[in-house]
Design a protein around this motif. Sequence first.
Motif, PDB file in Angstrom:
ATOM      1  N   ILE A   9       0.847  -1.190   0.000  1.00  0.00           N
ATOM      2  CA  ILE A   9       0.000   0.000   0.000  1.00  0.00           C
ATOM      3  C   ILE A   9       0.884   1.242   0.000  1.00  0.00           C
ATOM      4  N   PHE A  10       0.790   2.014  -1.063  1.00  0.00           N
ATOM      5  CA  PHE A  10       1.548   3.266  -1.133  1.00  0.00           C
ATOM      6  C   PHE A  10       0.798   4.345  -0.357  1.00  0.00           C
ATOM      7  N   ARG A  11       1.510   5.032   0.535  1.00  0.00           N
ATOM      8  CA  ARG A  11       0.890   6.052   1.372  1.00  0.00           C
ATOM      9  C   ARG A  11       1.740   7.320   1.390  1.00  0.00           C
ATOM     10  N   LEU A  12       1.093   8.406   1.760  1.00  0.00           N
ATOM     11  CA  LEU A  12       1.791   9.636   2.113  1.00  0.00           C
ATOM     12  C   LEU A  12       2.130   9.575   3.601  1.00  0.00           C
ATOM     13  N   PRO A  13       3.037  10.423   4.082  1.00  0.00           N
ATOM     14  CA  PRO A  13       3.389  10.392   5.508  1.00  0.00           C
ATOM     15  C   PRO A  13       2.201  10.549   6.446  1.00  0.00           C
ATOM     16  N   ASP A  14       1.124  11.200   6.002  1.00  0.00           N
ATOM     17  CA  ASP A  14      -0.047  11.371   6.868  1.00  0.00           C
ATOM     18  C   ASP A  14      -0.998  10.177   6.827  1.00  0.00           C
ATOM     19  N   GLY A  15      -0.630   9.120   6.083  1.00  0.00           N
ATOM     20  CA  GLY A  15      -1.435   7.908   6.025  1.00  0.00           C
ATOM     21  C   GLY A  15      -2.351   7.806   4.823  1.00  0.00           C
ATOM     22  N   THR A  16      -2.457   8.860   4.031  1.00  0.00           N
ATOM     23  CA  THR A  16      -3.319   8.845   2.839  1.00  0.00           C
ATOM     24  C   THR A  16      -2.856   7.774   1.851  1.00  0.00           C
ATOM     25  N   GLN A  17      -3.783   6.912   1.409  1.00  0.00           N
ATOM     26  CA  GLN A  17      -3.442   5.856   0.467  1.00  0.00           C
ATOM     27  C   GLN A  17      -3.426   6.392  -0.961  1.00  0.00           C
ATOM     28  N   LEU A  18      -2.388   5.997  -1.705  1.00  0.00           N
ATOM     29  CA  LEU A  18      -2.232   6.449  -3.089  1.00  0.00           C
ATOM     30  C   LEU A  18      -2.482   5.333  -4.095  1.00  0.00           C
ATOM     31  N   GLY A  19      -2.324   4.101  -3.666  1.00  0.00           N
ATOM     32  CA  GLY A  19      -2.482   2.975  -4.587  1.00  0.00           C
ATOM     33  C   GLY A  19      -1.909   1.719  -3.957  1.00  0.00           C
ATOM     34  N   HIS A  20      -1.983   0.611  -4.674  1.00  0.00           N
ATOM     35  CA  HIS A  20      -1.450  -0.634  -4.134  1.00  0.00           C
ATOM     36  C   HIS A  20      -0.855  -1.478  -5.260  1.00  0.00           C
ATOM     37  N   ALA A  21       0.080  -2.348  -4.880  1.00  0.00           N
ATOM     38  CA  ALA A  21       0.744  -3.237  -5.833  1.00  0.00           C
ATOM     39  C   ALA A  21       0.650  -4.665  -5.319  1.00  0.00           C
ATOM     40  N   SER A  22       0.214  -5.579  -6.174  1.00  0.00           N
ATOM     41  CA  SER A  22       0.070  -6.975  -5.766  1.00  0.00           C
ATOM     42  C   SER A  22       1.239  -7.838  -6.225  1.00  0.00           C
ATOM     43  N   ASN A  23       2.095  -7.304  -7.099  1.00  0.00           N
ATOM     44  CA  ASN A  23       3.243  -8.075  -7.569  1.00  0.00           C
ATOM     45  C   ASN A  23       4.378  -7.129  -7.951  1.00  0.00           C
ATOM     46  N   LEU A  24       5.505  -7.700  -8.361  1.00  0.00           N
ATOM     47  CA  LEU A  24       6.687  -6.892  -8.677  1.00  0.00           C
ATOM     48  C   LEU A  24       6.435  -5.938  -9.837  1.00  0.00           C
ATOM     49  N   LYS A  25       5.698  -6.398 -10.822  1.00  0.00           N
ATOM     50  CA  LYS A  25       5.425  -5.553 -11.983  1.00  0.00           C
ATOM     51  C   LYS A  25       4.641  -4.314 -11.571  1.00  0.00           C
ATOM     52  N   ALA A  26       3.608  -4.507 -10.738  1.00  0.00           N
ATOM     53  CA  ALA A  26       2.806  -3.377 -10.279  1.00  0.00           C
ATOM     54  C   ALA A  26       3.621  -2.459  -9.371  1.00  0.00           C
ATOM     55  N   LEU A  27       4.499  -3.032  -8.547  1.00  0.00           N
ATOM     56  CA  LEU A  27       5.353  -2.214  -7.680  1.00  0.00           C
ATOM     57  C   LEU A  27       6.257  -1.320  -8.520  1.00  0.00           C
ATOM     58  N   GLU A  28       6.861  -1.911  -9.537  1.00  0.00           N
ATOM     59  CA  GLU A  28       7.732  -1.146 -10.432  1.00  0.00           C
ATOM     60  C   GLU A  28       6.955  -0.024 -11.120  1.00  0.00           C
ATOM     61  N   HIS A  29       5.747  -0.338 -11.554  1.00  0.00           N
ATOM     62  CA  HIS A  29       4.911   0.654 -12.244  1.00  0.00           C
ATOM     63  C   HIS A  29       4.593   1.844 -11.333  1.00  0.00           C
ATOM     64  N   HIS A  30       4.178   1.572 -10.111  1.00  0.00           N
ATOM     65  CA  HIS A  30       3.791   2.645  -9.186  1.00  0.00           C
ATOM     66  C   HIS A  30       5.006   3.459  -8.737  1.00  0.00           C
ATOM     67  N   LEU A  31       6.141   2.793  -8.603  1.00  0.00           N
ATOM     68  CA  LEU A  31       7.339   3.508  -8.146  1.00  0.00           C
ATOM     69  C   LEU A  31       7.714   4.647  -9.092  1.00  0.00           C
ATOM     70  N   LYS A  32       7.375   4.489 -10.357  1.00  0.00           N
ATOM     71  CA  LYS A  32       7.738   5.507 -11.345  1.00  0.00           C
ATOM     72  C   LYS A  32       6.922   6.787 -11.185  1.00  0.00           C
ATOM     73  N   SER A  33       5.751   6.678 -10.529  1.00  0.00           N
ATOM     74  CA  SER A  33       4.841   7.822 -10.536  1.00  0.00           C
ATOM     75  C   SER A  33       4.443   8.352  -9.165  1.00  0.00           C
ATOM     76  N   ILE A  34       4.741   7.630  -8.083  1.00  0.00           N
ATOM     77  CA  ILE A  34       4.305   8.113  -6.768  1.00  0.00           C
ATOM     78  C   ILE A  34       5.053   9.395  -6.411  1.00  0.00           C
ATOM     79  N   PRO A  35       4.443  10.278  -5.594  1.00  0.00           N
ATOM     80  CA  PRO A  35       5.112  11.518  -5.189  1.00  0.00           C
ATOM     81  C   PRO A  35       6.406  11.252  -4.435  1.00  0.00           C
ATOM     82  N   GLU A  36       7.289  12.210  -4.494  1.00  0.00           N
ATOM     83  CA  GLU A  36       8.595  12.075  -3.862  1.00  0.00           C
ATOM     84  C   GLU A  36       8.476  11.817  -2.362  1.00  0.00           C
ATOM     85  N   GLU A  37       7.524  12.503  -1.684  1.00  0.00           N
ATOM     86  CA  GLU A  37       7.399  12.333  -0.236  1.00  0.00           C
ATOM     87  C   GLU A  37       6.934  10.929   0.133  1.00  0.00           C
TER      88      GLU A  37
END
Length: 326
Positions: free
Chosen positions: A222-250
């Motif tokens: 579960i990708f989150r911001l420091p305040d706990g807000t959820q941004l998205g989720h990844a169920s496998n390595l491919k999805a993790l790689e995909h989200h890593l490219k676009s999640i905010p820096e914080e």
Amino acid sequence: HKIKQKAPDLPVILLSHDTIPSPDMVAADKAPGIDRTFIWSGNTDILVALIKSAEDQMNAEADTQSAGVRVILFVEDSPYYLSSLLPILYRELVGQTQAVMEGTLNEEHRLVTMRARPKILVAGNYEEALALYERFEANVLGVISDVRFTRNGELDELAGVDFLKHVRNRRFDIPLLLTSSEPDNAAKAATVPAAFVDKNSDTLHQDVRRFFKDHLGFGDFIFRLPDGTQLGHASNLKALEHHLKSIPEESFKYHSNRNDFSRWLFARTEMDLAAAVRPINDNDFNDVESHRRHLVNMIADRRKRRQKGVVADFVAAEADFEPEFF
């Protein structure tokens, strides 16, 4: 006694029908010739749990050293609660490990993944817990502890809290869970800080499952911001790689500073990748974007290498079209 004289390393486990254990049974380490005591309630899950527990105790040393397998430390001195909690822990561990097996893998890889699941090591007193932690510190994935158990031969009301604080001081990134039959002890868990579950709760199974998924790295990332807000989720390595490219820096900094990426990878038995990711931090790069690109490249490389030479059933919905071989 005779069994222990002939085979000192052979586990000897007592199954008792007593629902209220005697003081001698609570201190299982003091019972001559008996390694562990369980309460038989008619639930056959306990048989699977005690066998897996004995196997994990035997295999932990070799598996952690040769393959980097993770360890979950479980501290509980009551045979009654050990008998109710340990089957739940193993049911969750096996179920979650099966859930993370990606469809692109073949049967051989599934077997390897299951055998590389984290081990559960049980301790019955403070000294035993401390010895296990010191022995496997580099491989500890999480710690689950009761509040009250013996320390220096005497029952200590704060042994579990002090033990979790010791672990927290040594390693900030190890998820901790305090268990108790007294709901008021939730306040003690907050001082560690650690998660808390009531052992007499009607939702005990769901509470343990939530700890596995939210803290130990099982389930989706579960990708989150420091305040706990959820941004998205990844169920496998491919999805993790995909989200890593676009999640905010914080969000990226939040997860990397907590070692969330490596913990999730360890839970998915990606030992080599997780071990390579864990020591990396922001100080190794000129900026956050460089750190992000490096992590994305590591995951992409791992996905391609894992698929090379593997012949698996083709399922269009689950197919990954980036590797070189189908």
